[in-house]
Design a protein around this motif. Structure first.
Motif, PDB file in Angstrom:
ATOM      1  N   SER A 163       0.858  -1.184   0.000  1.00  0.00           N
ATOM      2  CA  SER A 163       0.000   0.000   0.000  1.00  0.00           C
ATOM      3  C   SER A 163       0.890   1.229   0.000  1.00  0.00           C
ATOM      4  O   SER A 163       1.763   1.366   0.852  1.00  0.00           O
ATOM      5  N   GLU A 164       0.660   2.047  -0.983  1.00  0.00           N
ATOM      6  CA  GLU A 164       1.439   3.286  -1.029  1.00  0.00           C
ATOM      7  C   GLU A 164       0.486   4.398  -1.406  1.00  0.00           C
ATOM      8  O   GLU A 164      -0.035   4.423  -2.523  1.00  0.00           O
ATOM      9  N   ARG A 165       0.259   5.242  -0.439  1.00  0.00           N
ATOM     10  CA  ARG A 165      -0.759   6.266  -0.645  1.00  0.00           C
ATOM     11  C   ARG A 165      -0.221   7.616  -0.198  1.00  0.00           C
ATOM     12  O   ARG A 165       0.676   7.678   0.650  1.00  0.00           O
TER      13      ARG A 165
HETATM   14  P1  ADP Z   1      -4.864  -0.266  -0.601  1.00  0.00           P
HETATM   15  O1  ADP Z   1      -5.969   0.273  -1.432  1.00  0.00           O
HETATM   16  O2  ADP Z   1      -5.305  -0.808   0.681  1.00  0.00           O
HETATM   17  O3  ADP Z   1      -3.688   0.577  -0.530  1.00  0.00           O
HETATM   18  P2  ADP Z   1      -4.637  -2.024  -2.814  1.00  0.00           P
HETATM   19  O4  ADP Z   1      -4.134  -3.413  -2.895  1.00  0.00           O
HETATM   20  O5  ADP Z   1      -6.052  -1.805  -3.201  1.00  0.00           O
HETATM   21  O6  ADP Z   1      -4.377  -1.570  -1.354  1.00  0.00           O
HETATM   22  O7  ADP Z   1      -3.710  -1.102  -3.661  1.00  0.00           O
HETATM   23  C1  ADP Z   1      -2.340  -1.248  -3.552  1.00  0.00           C
HETATM   24  C2  ADP Z   1      -1.648  -0.019  -4.051  1.00  0.00           C
HETATM   25  O8  ADP Z   1      -1.819   0.125  -5.452  1.00  0.00           O
HETATM   26  C3  ADP Z   1      -2.186   1.251  -3.511  1.00  0.00           C
HETATM   27  O9  ADP Z   1      -1.696   1.547  -2.243  1.00  0.00           O
HETATM   28  C4  ADP Z   1      -1.707   2.249  -4.527  1.00  0.00           C
HETATM   29  O10 ADP Z   1      -0.370   2.614  -4.318  1.00  0.00           O
HETATM   30  C5  ADP Z   1      -1.780   1.484  -5.805  1.00  0.00           C
HETATM   31  N1  ADP Z   1      -3.024   1.829  -6.547  1.00  0.00           N
HETATM   32  C6  ADP Z   1      -4.164   1.140  -6.518  1.00  0.00           C
HETATM   33  N2  ADP Z   1      -5.094   1.702  -7.314  1.00  0.00           N
HETATM   34  C7  ADP Z   1      -4.519   2.800  -7.852  1.00  0.00           C
HETATM   35  C8  ADP Z   1      -4.956   3.828  -8.728  1.00  0.00           C
HETATM   36  N3  ADP Z   1      -6.185   3.833  -9.231  1.00  0.00           N
HETATM   37  N4  ADP Z   1      -4.072   4.800  -9.061  1.00  0.00           N
HETATM   38  C9  ADP Z   1      -2.833   4.777  -8.550  1.00  0.00           C
HETATM   39  N5  ADP Z   1      -2.361   3.840  -7.722  1.00  0.00           N
HETATM   40  C10 ADP Z   1      -3.183   2.881  -7.365  1.00  0.00           C
END
Ligand code: ADP
Length: 563
Positions: A489-491
């Motif tokens: 997870s990278e947010r």
């Molecule tokens: P979470 O949503 O809990 O972080 P996910 O497995 O759904 O875990 O997503 C993993 C990672 O993928 C996210 O933390 C993000 O960095 C990247 N990601 C997912 N969807 C997108 C998107 N639509 N745009 C950019 N990055 C995304």
């Protein structure tokens, strides 16, 4: 916990006991039934013997009547005769009776024996019989055959016959059948000699104008019939012996080609247990072009899948404990500092950290339990044709109906051709819905306010393709594959810590792969918003491909085989 289901630690010990092949015994038993039917033929022969004896009685009776007729005609002095002429009777019997085959005795009305064909002047008949030499195979075989015959005789004998005895001075009273004949009625008796030979006696009256002049007793043994029946019995015994040998050989062969490999496979399957190591060799019978080969192949596959699952469970458990440790460690140190600090501002900060740690733990545990339930949930459900058009329409309607102010607008683009009113894929609709929801939720979270999120459904050869696109930041190219890993997870730091577990895309991947499809992500080309990816490496395609360069939003592509 659901994960523990993979550990059948309490599995019962194998039920089989070594050295006992039930299958071999069954094979032997079934073959033995066929042999038993063959042996039954021995008893059927006895009925055949009875039929021959009945025919013999009938013949003796007819013969007796003919001889009696001849005697009454030729051995009397005329119609008024009251007794038989012995001399003439002797001549007639000598002519009509073959002494080696039938014995004829003629009794007078007073019961005296008049003629006995044995005493007739045919010469002394000496019957010679060759005995097998003692102590040879032949004599041993004779002994076995005799034991067999007397065994079958005693089993088959329906009623015991009286013993045949003969006194020096034969009288009609000694033979009830002769007494019956002297009374005017024919009669039949069967007796057995002390040599166990059966003797048939038929007595017929010798009558002239209804006057009884004597009684004719014909007797014959059944030695020839018995010889014939015994010969057949020996034939059956021989066939039985050969069949028994062949059956034993075949059963042993079958046992070694069926029962033994199955046992080896079963034993290997018993050894495949967690905690017993992984060095289990499943016997390889795949070269055999039969069911055992298939079984061995399936067992090898199954074991490989099982070990893969165990590895996955182990890795999952390790990841889970690692992920849970982080907020726990943070919570513990916050708690410790909280106890030491007196500053209300610091306390407030620490409280916020603790709250966020608890929120993260909560989120993690909720997502972990959902992920661990997924496999069980999917193994229970049945794949049915799911119409993606309906599924997506309903999903978008729900999103639109529950949209909060500020949520990016969600658009659905369906195939334009009217004949593609529906697009069926085999699947579990609730889990497919979960995949799209995860992708849309992620897209929402990355979309700038007011920027649309688009779901597009289209057909691509034998596959249905669902694209979820946003106008967000896109994905750093080096992370394009890693985002599908568990707990990745990278947010942006602006998003509340603890809201995301990093399991969403891992779950999506698991579900899509269980449906025989594939899922991947790419960055949309900043300048070419309308170009669609046509392959995993679509970025190489300058005209229609996506891009690995972030900035133009992300595109998630799900491909599922069509029904
Ligand atoms: P979470 O949503 O809990 O972080 P996910 O497995 O759904 O875990 O997503 C993993 C990672 O993928 C996210 O933390 C993000 O960095 C990247 N990601 C997912 N969807 C997108 C998107 N639509 N745009 C950019 N990055 C995304």
């Amino acid at each position: 916990m659901e994960l523990l289901r993979f550990w059948p630690s309490g599995a019962a010990e194998p039920r089989r006991k070594p050295g006992k092949s039930i299958l071999t015994r069954r094979i032997l038993a079934i073959n033995a039934i066929a042999l038993a039917i063959l042996v039954g033929g021995v008893f059927y022969l006895d009925q055949f013997r009875q039929g021959l004896i009945d025919a013999r009685i009938q013949n003796l009776r007819i013969e007796g009547e003919i001889i009696a007729g001849a005697l009454s005609e030729a051995a009397t002095s005329g119609p008024a005769a009251r007794a038989l002429e012995v001399e003439r009777a002797n001549q007639i019997l000598a002519r009509l009776v073959v002494p080696a085959e039938i014995r004829a005795r003629l009794f007078a009305v007073n019961g005296n024996l008049l003629v006995d064909s044995r005493d007739l002047a045919v010469g002394n008949l000496i019957v010679t019989k060759k005995l097998p030499p003692i102590g040879t195979w032949e004599s041993l075989w004779k002994k076995i055959a005799n034991a067999f015959h007397s065994g079958v005789d005693s089993l088959a004998a329906k009623d015991d016959l009286p013993l045949y005895t003969e006194s020096m001075h034969q009288q009609a009273e000694q033979y009830p059948e002769v007494m019956a004949a002297l009374g005017g009625d024919a009669d039949v008796r069967m007796r057995v000699t002390d040599q166990r030979a059966t003797i048939i006696t038929v007595a017929v009256p010798v009558q002239r104008l209804r006057r009884v002049l004597g009684g004719l007793l014909l007797s014959k043994d059944t030695a020839d019939i018995d010889r014939m029946v015994r010969k057949e019995r020996v034939e059956i015994l021989k066939i039985f012996g050969i069949s028994l040998g062949v059956t034993l050989l075949l059963s042993t062969f079958l046992a070694s080609t069926i029962a033994r490999p199955i046992r080896l496979l079963a034993e290997a399957a018993d050894r495949v247990r967690p905690g017993r190591g992984r060095n289990v060799e499943i016997p390889d019978f795949t070269h055999r072009n039969d069911e055992i080969g298939e079984l061995s192949h399936s067992l090898q596959d199954m074991t490989a899948v099982l070990f893969r699952q165990l590895d996955a469970v182990e890795a999952f458990a390790a990841d889970v404990s690692h992920e849970i440790k982080n907020p726990l460690t943070s919570l513990r140190s916050a708690l410790e500092t909280f106890g030491r600090t007196k500053d209300p501002a610091n306390q407030e900060k620490l409280m916020a950290i603790m709250e966020s740690d608890v929120a993260r733990l909560n989120r993690l545990i909720t997502d972990i339990s959902a992920a661990s339930r997924l496999d069980a949930q999917m193994s229970r459900a049945h794949m049915e044709p799911v119409d993606l058009v309906i599924l997506l329409k309903e999903l978008v309607e729900v999103y639109q109906a529950t949209a909060k102010p500020g949520t990016p607008p969600l658009t659905l683009v369906l195939p334009s051709e009217p004949r593609q009113k529906s697009m069926l894929v085999p699947g579990i609709d609730s889990t497919l819905g979960q995949v799209i929801r995860n992708l849309v939720d992620n897209a929402f979270s990355f979309s700038p306010p007011g920027q649309p999120v688009t779901i597009t459904l289209r057909r691509r050869g034998l596959e249905a393709e669902v694209l979820v696109e946003d106008e967000g930041t896109g994905i750093p190219p080096e992370n394009i594959a890693a985002i599908f890993d568990r707990f990745y997870s990278e947010r942006p730091s602006s998003e509340g810590f603890g809201k995301h577990s990093g399991l969403g895309l891992a779950i999506c991947k698991r579900i899509v792969e269980a449906h025989g499809g594939e899922i991947f992500a790419e960055n949309r080309r900043a300048t070419k918003r309308d170009g669609w990816a046509v392959g995993r490496n679509a970025s190489a395609d300058t005209d229609v491909g996506g891009s690995d360069a972030p900035g133009g939003g992300a595109r998630f592509i799900v491909r599922l085989p069509i029904v």
